[in-house]
Every structure is written in structure tokens, then in C-alpha cells.
Design a protein around this motif. Structure first.
Motif, PDB file in Angstrom:
ATOM      1  N   ASP A 259      93.780  84.904  55.646  1.00  0.00           N
ATOM      2  CA  ASP A 259      92.690  85.117  56.801  1.00  0.00           C
ATOM      3  C   ASP A 259      91.815  83.974  57.006  1.00  0.00           C
ATOM      4  N   ALA A 260      92.057  83.004  57.747  1.00  0.00           N
ATOM      5  CA  ALA A 260      91.335  81.877  57.883  1.00  0.00           C
ATOM      6  C   ALA A 260      89.793  82.119  58.280  1.00  0.00           C
ATOM      7  N   VAL A 261      89.661  82.982  58.819  1.00  0.00           N
ATOM      8  CA  VAL A 261      88.046  83.292  59.153  1.00  0.00           C
ATOM      9  C   VAL A 261      87.341  83.594  57.958  1.00  0.00           C
ATOM     10  N   LYS A 262      87.860  84.645  56.929  1.00  0.00           N
ATOM     11  CA  LYS A 262      87.232  84.986  55.791  1.00  0.00           C
ATOM     12  C   LYS A 262      87.297  83.721  55.003  1.00  0.00           C
ATOM     13  N   LEU A 263      88.207  82.964  54.860  1.00  0.00           N
ATOM     14  CA  LEU A 263      88.210  81.620  54.142  1.00  0.00           C
ATOM     15  C   LEU A 263      87.095  80.540  54.344  1.00  0.00           C
ATOM     16  N   GLU A 264      86.807  80.613  55.931  1.00  0.00           N
ATOM     17  CA  GLU A 264      85.765  79.692  56.347  1.00  0.00           C
ATOM     18  C   GLU A 264      84.471  80.216  55.920  1.00  0.00           C
ATOM     19  N   GLU A 265      84.450  81.770  55.835  1.00  0.00           N
ATOM     20  CA  GLU A 265      83.123  82.013  55.288  1.00  0.00           C
ATOM     21  C   GLU A 265      82.829  81.989  53.746  1.00  0.00           C
ATOM     22  N   ARG A 266      83.991  81.807  53.073  1.00  0.00           N
ATOM     23  CA  ARG A 266      84.145  81.663  51.591  1.00  0.00           C
ATOM     24  C   ARG A 266      83.528  80.168  51.364  1.00  0.00           C
ATOM     25  N   ILE A 267      83.966  79.335  52.258  1.00  0.00           N
ATOM     26  CA  ILE A 267      83.737  78.081  52.046  1.00  0.00           C
ATOM     27  C   ILE A 267      82.314  77.850  52.459  1.00  0.00           C
ATOM     28  N   ALA A 268      81.813  78.187  53.478  1.00  0.00           N
ATOM     29  CA  ALA A 268      80.324  78.082  53.937  1.00  0.00           C
ATOM     30  C   ALA A 268      79.424  78.738  52.813  1.00  0.00           C
ATOM     31  N   ALA A 269      80.025  79.821  52.164  1.00  0.00           N
ATOM     32  CA  ALA A 269      79.229  80.269  50.774  1.00  0.00           C
ATOM     33  C   ALA A 269      79.195  79.451  49.679  1.00  0.00           C
ATOM     34  N   GLY A 270      80.056  78.314  49.701  1.00  0.00           N
ATOM     35  CA  GLY A 270      79.951  77.597  48.366  1.00  0.00           C
ATOM     36  C   GLY A 270      81.038  77.247  47.693  1.00  0.00           C
ATOM     37  N   ASP A 271      82.439  78.115  48.200  1.00  0.00           N
ATOM     38  CA  ASP A 271      83.330  78.440  47.346  1.00  0.00           C
ATOM     39  C   ASP A 271      84.214  77.147  47.310  1.00  0.00           C
ATOM     40  N   LYS A 272      84.322  76.482  46.172  1.00  0.00           N
ATOM     41  CA  LYS A 272      84.706  74.943  46.274  1.00  0.00           C
ATOM     42  C   LYS A 272      86.207  74.811  46.403  1.00  0.00           C
ATOM     43  N   GLN A 273      86.890  76.005  45.670  1.00  0.00           N
ATOM     44  CA  GLN A 273      88.452  76.275  45.487  1.00  0.00           C
ATOM     45  C   GLN A 273      88.868  76.307  46.807  1.00  0.00           C
ATOM     46  N   ALA A 274      88.456  77.240  47.397  1.00  0.00           N
ATOM     47  CA  ALA A 274      88.673  77.721  48.927  1.00  0.00           C
ATOM     48  C   ALA A 274      88.592  76.345  49.846  1.00  0.00           C
ATOM     49  N   LYS A 275      87.695  75.495  49.615  1.00  0.00           N
ATOM     50  CA  LYS A 275      87.635  74.359  50.366  1.00  0.00           C
ATOM     51  C   LYS A 275      88.666  73.403  50.023  1.00  0.00           C
ATOM     52  N   LEU A 276      89.092  73.168  49.044  1.00  0.00           N
ATOM     53  CA  LEU A 276      89.872  72.225  48.421  1.00  0.00           C
ATOM     54  C   LEU A 276      91.417  72.684  49.061  1.00  0.00           C
ATOM     55  N   ILE A 277      91.732  73.931  48.838  1.00  0.00           N
ATOM     56  CA  ILE A 277      93.088  74.482  49.288  1.00  0.00           C
ATOM     57  C   ILE A 277      93.049  74.302  50.870  1.00  0.00           C
ATOM     58  N   TYR A 278      91.834  74.608  51.599  1.00  0.00           N
ATOM     59  CA  TYR A 278      92.020  74.642  52.958  1.00  0.00           C
ATOM     60  C   TYR A 278      91.828  73.371  53.582  1.00  0.00           C
ATOM     61  N   ASP A 279      91.341  72.267  52.873  1.00  0.00           N
ATOM     62  CA  ASP A 279      91.248  71.239  53.303  1.00  0.00           C
ATOM     63  C   ASP A 279      92.597  70.435  52.987  1.00  0.00           C
ATOM     64  N   THR A 280      93.513  70.822  51.933  1.00  0.00           N
ATOM     65  CA  THR A 280      94.919  70.393  51.632  1.00  0.00           C
ATOM     66  C   THR A 280      95.856  70.713  52.522  1.00  0.00           C
ATOM     67  N   MET A 281      95.486  71.988  53.272  1.00  0.00           N
ATOM     68  CA  MET A 281      96.496  72.437  54.301  1.00  0.00           C
ATOM     69  C   MET A 281      96.311  71.573  55.580  1.00  0.00           C
ATOM     70  N   ALA A 282      94.967  71.215  55.953  1.00  0.00           N
ATOM     71  CA  ALA A 282      94.778  70.440  57.037  1.00  0.00           C
ATOM     72  C   ALA A 282      95.538  68.732  56.590  1.00  0.00           C
ATOM     73  N   TYR A 283      95.212  68.569  55.492  1.00  0.00           N
ATOM     74  CA  TYR A 283      95.807  67.137  55.016  1.00  0.00           C
ATOM     75  C   TYR A 283      97.203  67.307  55.403  1.00  0.00           C
ATOM     76  N   GLN A 284      97.967  68.262  54.974  1.00  0.00           N
ATOM     77  CA  GLN A 284      99.538  68.370  54.967  1.00  0.00           C
ATOM     78  C   GLN A 284      99.882  68.502  56.374  1.00  0.00           C
ATOM     79  N   VAL A 285      99.129  68.824  57.251  1.00  0.00           N
ATOM     80  CA  VAL A 285      99.520  69.315  58.532  1.00  0.00           C
ATOM     81  C   VAL A 285      99.598  67.710  59.211  1.00  0.00           C
ATOM     82  N   ALA A 286      98.300  67.064  58.872  1.00  0.00           N
ATOM     83  CA  ALA A 286      98.193  65.872  59.622  1.00  0.00           C
ATOM     84  C   ALA A 286      99.198  64.647  59.060  1.00  0.00           C
ATOM     85  N   LYS A 287      99.483  64.895  57.733  1.00  0.00           N
ATOM     86  CA  LYS A 287     100.517  64.043  57.082  1.00  0.00           C
ATOM     87  C   LYS A 287     102.052  64.162  57.973  1.00  0.00           C
TER      88      LYS A 287
END
Length: 367
Positions: A259-287
Motif C-alpha cells: 500500500d503506497a498510501v500507507k508507506l507515504e504516511e509512514r515516511i511523513a511520520a519519520g520512518d527512515k527505512q520506508a523512505k529508503l526502500i520507497y526512494d530505491t523503487m523510484a530510483y530503479q524505475v528511473a534507471k
């Protein structure tokens, strides 16, 4: 109904539901999701055995909604796991029906789409179609070679949505889809990046069994040597490995949710691991988009981001910031499958496109 107006019934079967739509030309006059009780679906031994039940439910629903099926011009179903074919709108014929019934490339609820469409259309003496199934294969010969002679790369991707959004964007350019070069990124439970060169998808990652970027549910490309070691470690059965790669990979594997919506909520709440993995997915798509641009030698008219994840502003921004130097990034969120199927049928009915004939062969009966 005037001769230049067409009414089309659209049928899109899913695992526990059937989506139907009625379109008068480009206008949707009915869209409905028929949900099936799990006990009923599970009572059938095979998916193909659900055909009569689903057909009856569709006709009863249309009758309840006040739709007179005698006014239909055509019926269009979701294409199933057929033989590899080029993109387009296909008339449902006997070879196709045979391959859908036997599950030529596997059993899936979408196999029922063409069968039900044909049965309803035959009773009304009108055409039945399918449009751009997941097995659309327009790969260049160079794109089929994997580097390992025993395995050939396959084209299995979100063809219906990718081609539909590409055609819509081409209209915005006042050009034909066949004249333009696009990179289309479908981002849902699986992520596929297609290279659309003048109307043909000449390169795309296999969205079913995991190439390319990881996604909410799929692992994507993983180091093959380490995967071989894992497979022969004696700790897992084949089915367990497949489930970890497809279904429990990607975001589910790392973070326990798709659930991407829940992940963005976790990131907004300061979950650093969620941010890293979510950013990595975006990075791999861009690559993957960057690699796709080399297939077109950098001659890219636009990059299109579509699918459910394209609603995520932060995710889209993270991708766009890495790729907007290649070409303009156009965001077309969501996946309107009913409309995409209707548009495919309309192109044939209006004479804008020639209907295609499925090339499969019926096996000869033993005497």
C-alpha cells in the motif's frame, strides 16, 4: 441508434469479480463491478468452469440495469493468456477460443473475457473482440536475447493500458501513435517499462516473472548467482521461492505492505527505512527508463507515467527529477481498462484500424 453510433458491452473478468461497462461511442453509460462470493468461485474445479455462471450473472445484471442487449453493436472482452501476438484489436475466432479454453499459457480469469464476449455476441449476430492482451509481443530480435542460450526474454506486460495511454497522448500531440516514440511506465502491483517505437513495443521488461525495477509485489531483477545459491540451499521449495519473487517481493518483502498510501504516511511520520526502500523503487524505475531511452538512441517524444502508483505525487516527482532531461514527463494516473477496451473496439468499428485475426491453430481431434 444512428448508423454512426455504436454501443459496446465490455467484459473484464478478475479473480473474484467481473467488471462490465456499456459505452455509447466514447461515452460510458454504465460501469459496474460484479463481486462473486468466494464460496461460489471456489466451488468450480477450474477457471474455465466458471464461464456459464459469470455469463448468466452479467446478463442478469444488464437486465436489472435496464440495458437492452439487442441494441449492442459489439462485445469486447479482456484478452487472456494466449499465444504471443502483436498489438491490436482481434476478432474472437475458434482458434482463440480453443487456446482460451485450454489455457495455452496458463489459467487466468482473463481467459474468460473472450469466451463470454463471443457467446453473448454470437446470440446477437454481432462481432466479439479482444484488445491488446498481456501477451502482446512486438520485441525486436535483439531484445529477445538474454545472454543465456537456454532462456529467451519474453514480452509479458501491461499492454492494454500502456498502448491506450500512448494513443491518448499521441492525440494530445495531434499526431498518430504510429509516428511517435514513447517510453511508457506502468506502475502498479508490477512495474513495466515499454519502449514504444512508432506504434510497436520493441523492448519491455517481463512484468510477470520479474525483470526490471522491483515493485510493490515483485522482486524485479535480482543477482542471479545469489538466487541460484538460494534455490539450492535446501531451505526452500520451488513454490516458496516463486512466491518470494512474485507476490511477496519488492515493498511487501522489505516493508510488509504493498500500500503506497500507507508507506507515504509512514515516511511523513519519520520512518527512515520506508523512505529508503520507497526512494530505491523510484530510483530503479528511473534507471530502467534511462536504459530504455538508449533503445531509441535518445529520440524520445515523451515519457508517460501511468498506473496506480502514478497517483503518488512524491513518487512521481522522485522519478521525474531523474529522467526529465531525456524528454517531457507526462503523468496519466490510474488504469481505465474498460475504456481502453472500448476504444480498441471503436477503432475497428469506425474503420480507423483493421481488425486482426488470431493465428492459433486448433489441435486435430484423434480418430
Amino acid at each position: 441508434m444512428p448508423e454512426n453510433e455504436y454501443r459496446i458491452l465490455i467484459i473484464n473478468p478478475g479473480s473474484t469479480s467481473t467488471k462490465i461497462g456499456i459505452f455509447d461511442n466514447d461515452s460510458s453509460i454504465l460501469e459496474k463491478t460484479i463481486r462473486h462470493e468466494a464460496e461460489i468461485i471456489n466451488s468450480f474445479a477450474n477457471i474455465i468452469d466458471q464461464y456459464e455462471f459469470r455469463k448468466t450473472t452479467i446478463l442478469e445484471t444488464l437486465d436489472y440495469e435496464g440495458i437492452n442487449i439487442s441494441k449492442l453493436s459489439a462485445v469486447c472482452g479482456r484478452g487472456g493468456l494466449l499465444r504471443p501476438i502483436e498489438g491490436g484489436t482481434y476478432a474472437v475466432n475458434e482458434p482463440m477460443l480453443e487456446d482460451l479454453r485450454i489455457g495455452y499459457l496458463g489459467q487466468h480469469a482473463s481467459n474468460l473475457g473472450g469466451i463470454i464476449a463471443y457467446e453473448i455476441a454470437a446470440g446477437l449476430n454481432i462481432p466479439a473482440y479482444i484488445v491488446d492482451p498481456v501477451v502482446v509481443d512486438e520485441l525486436d530480435p535483439i531484445a529477445r536475447i538474454s545472454g543465456f542460450p537456454l532462456i529467451e526474454r519474453k514480452s509479458i506486460f501491461h499492454a492494454l493500458n500502456q498502448k491506450a495511454v500512448a494513443r491518448r497522448v499521441a492525440k494530445e500531440f495531434s499526431r498518430s501513435y504510429d509516428e511517435l516514440n514513447f517510453i511508457v511506465v506502468h506502475m502498479g502491483g508490477g512495474i513495466t517499462v515499454g519502449v514504444h517505437k512508432q506504434g510497436r513495443v520493441i523492448e519491455v521488461n517481463n512484468g510477470l516473472h520479474g525483470e526490471g525495477p522491483f515493485s510493490p509485489e515483485r522482486a524485479g531483477t535480482v543477482p542471479c548467482g545469489d538466487l541460484v545459491d538460494l534455490c539450492f540451499s535446501g531451505e526452500y521449495f520451488r513454490e516458496e521461492i516463486m512466491k518470494m519473487l512474485v507476490g511477496q517481493g519488492g515493498l511487501v518483502g522489505y516493508l510488509g505492505t504493498n500500500d503506497a498510501v500507507k508507506l507515504e504516511e509512514r515516511i511523513a511520520a519519520g520512518d527512515k527505512q520506508a523512505k529508503l526502500i520507497y526512494d530505491t523503487m523510484a530510483y530503479q524505475v528511473a534507471k530502467e527508463v534511462g536504459a530504455a531511452s538508449t533503445v531509441l538512441s535518445g529520440k524520445v517524444d515523451a515519457i508517460i507515467l501511468t498506473g496506480g502508483l502514478a497517483y503518488g505525487r512524491n513518487f512521481v516527482t522522485a522519478i521525474s527529477n531523474r529522467i526529465n532531461w531525456i524528454a517531457d514527463v507526462i503523468v496519466q494516473p490510474g488504469e481505465d481498462e474498460l475504456r481502453a477496451l472500448a476504444e480498441g473496439a471503436l477503432r475497428v468499428l469506425r474503420g480507423e484500424e483493421k481488425v486482426k485475426i488470431y493465428p492459433g491453430k486448433i489441435k486435430k481431434a484423434k480418430i
